[in-house]
Enzyme design. Structure first.
Site, PDB file in Angstrom:
ATOM      1  N   LYS A  68       0.811  -1.226   0.000  1.00  0.00           N
ATOM      2  CA  LYS A  68       0.000   0.000   0.000  1.00  0.00           C
ATOM      3  C   LYS A  68       0.844   1.277   0.000  1.00  0.00           C
ATOM      4  O   LYS A  68       0.467   2.278  -0.599  1.00  0.00           O
ATOM      5  CB  LYS A  68      -0.923   0.025   1.226  1.00  0.00           C
ATOM      6  CG  LYS A  68      -1.996  -1.031   1.219  1.00  0.00           C
ATOM      7  CD  LYS A  68      -2.881  -0.893   2.440  1.00  0.00           C
ATOM      8  CE  LYS A  68      -3.799  -2.084   2.581  1.00  0.00           C
ATOM      9  NZ  LYS A  68      -4.794  -1.914   3.633  1.00  0.00           N
ATOM     10  N   ASP A 105      -9.752   2.385   2.755  1.00  0.00           N
ATOM     11  CA  ASP A 105      -9.738   1.733   4.074  1.00  0.00           C
ATOM     12  C   ASP A 105     -10.439   2.564   5.147  1.00  0.00           C
ATOM     13  O   ASP A 105     -11.278   2.053   5.899  1.00  0.00           O
ATOM     14  CB  ASP A 105      -8.292   1.471   4.522  1.00  0.00           C
ATOM     15  CG  ASP A 105      -7.646   0.341   3.738  1.00  0.00           C
ATOM     16  OD1 ASP A 105      -8.367  -0.595   3.354  1.00  0.00           O
ATOM     17  OD2 ASP A 105      -6.422   0.394   3.525  1.00  0.00           O
TER      18      ASP A 105
END
Ligand code: ATR
Length: 292
Positions: A68, A105
């Site tokens: 990420k 997220d």
């Protein structure tokens, strides 16, 4: 028939529930020409593999641990404002010769709290942990103007993260430190968000209260029924921390709907329409049952 390709890159990635969840969402739309698979991609090969996916006509990808943050180093993506500030991307969209990066997220975490009926506006939030997951969640609530306290085993990491979020959001009601003030911090918070690995994997059966030697009677003095405790862990479905907080009267939420909503938001970015979140949730539940 042309196939629209999607997938998740990670290392390791075999544990990922995203293929089950997205495949179910595509089927529910009535599309049988979309595929979503997991690909083990080592960090050092990320640039090459993303370029290969682009050349192969991929439409979208999710990125998971440890990619990420790494994706920024490739210089391949155009991140949106939130992903740029969070320094983490979990969703890529291929469009023409461009690759756009997003982070769903934190929005997934907020959606999960709302789904469970937890009002977050104006609430005092305690975030436990200062790693990657904490970073995007702390940024989101910092942007929304919440009063935030971030505590972490390594106190300077929490202090650094708090300073970074103050700088990025202009919200001065944010502080960070170690676990020594945890009792007071837990007591003072309306919402507690647990973002560390405690309670899962090698830490299954271990809770923050154990780490701090807080006894069950003391937990009942610290926690109360007005509080919401959200643990982003979804496997096990109830960490020891959640179980203890529930026994002390707090409302508890596990990480399953955050997983579903971060996936649903990625799906929407790719497809331009909302998926059936219930179908995605059922697919996650089935996949988890199969892994037991
Ligand atoms: P993630 O992306 O999942 O947040 P990470 O960036 O590696 O993963 O961060 C892990 C978090 O879990 C950190 O806050 C870490 O605390 P430290 O910064 O002190 O390492 C926390 N963590 C991991 N193991 C822990 C433990 N046994 N007790 C308390 N905190 C722990």
């Amino acid at each position: 028939m042309s196939v629209y390709k999607f997938g998740v890159f990670g290392f390791p990635v075999s544990h990922s529930l995203s293929p089950a969840m997205h495949t179910a969402a595509f089927s529910a739309l009535g599309t049988d020409n979309c595929e979503y698979k997991a690909y083990a991609v080592e960090p050092d090969n990320l640039k090459e593999e993303v370029l290969k996916a682009q050349a192969d006509g991929f439409c979208g990808l999710n990125l998971t641990i440890p990619l990420k943050e790494k994706i920024f180093e490739t210089g391949l993506i155009i991140p949106d404002d939130f992903a740029q500030k969070a320094g983490a991307v979990n969703t890529l969209k291929f469009q023409g010769d461009k690759i756009y990066g997003y982070n769903t997220d934190a929005a997934g975490a907020l959606a999960a709290l709302e789904y469970e009926g937890c009002e977050t506006s104006g609430k005092k939030i305690l975030i436990i942990g200062a790693g990657g997951a904490s970073k995007s969640i702390s940024l989101l609530f910092g942007e929304r103007g919440n009063e935030l306290k971030i505590i972490n085993r390594t106190d300077e990491k929490a202090a650094r993260l708090a300073a970074e979020i103050i700088e990025k959001t202009g919200n001065r009601n944010i502080s960070g430190g170690g676990f020594e003030s945890a009792r007071e911090d837990l007591k003072a918070a309306d919402i507690i968000i647990q973002t560390t690995e405690l309670g899962m994997g090698k830490y299954e059966g271990v809770s923050l209260f154990d780490e701090l030697s807080i006894s069950s009677s003391e937990i009942r003095e610290i926690m109360n029924e007005k509080q919401t405790v959200f643990d982003i862990v979804y496997n096990p479905s109830e960490t020891k921390f959640l179980e203890e907080a529930k026994t002390a009267g707090a409302k508890t939420i596990n990480g399953m709907m955050m997983l579903v909503f971060q996936g649903a938001l990625a799906f929407e970015i790719w497809m331009g329409k909302k998926p059936d979140e219930k179908v995605m949730k059922d697919a996650v539940l089935n996949a988890l049952a199969g892994k037991e």
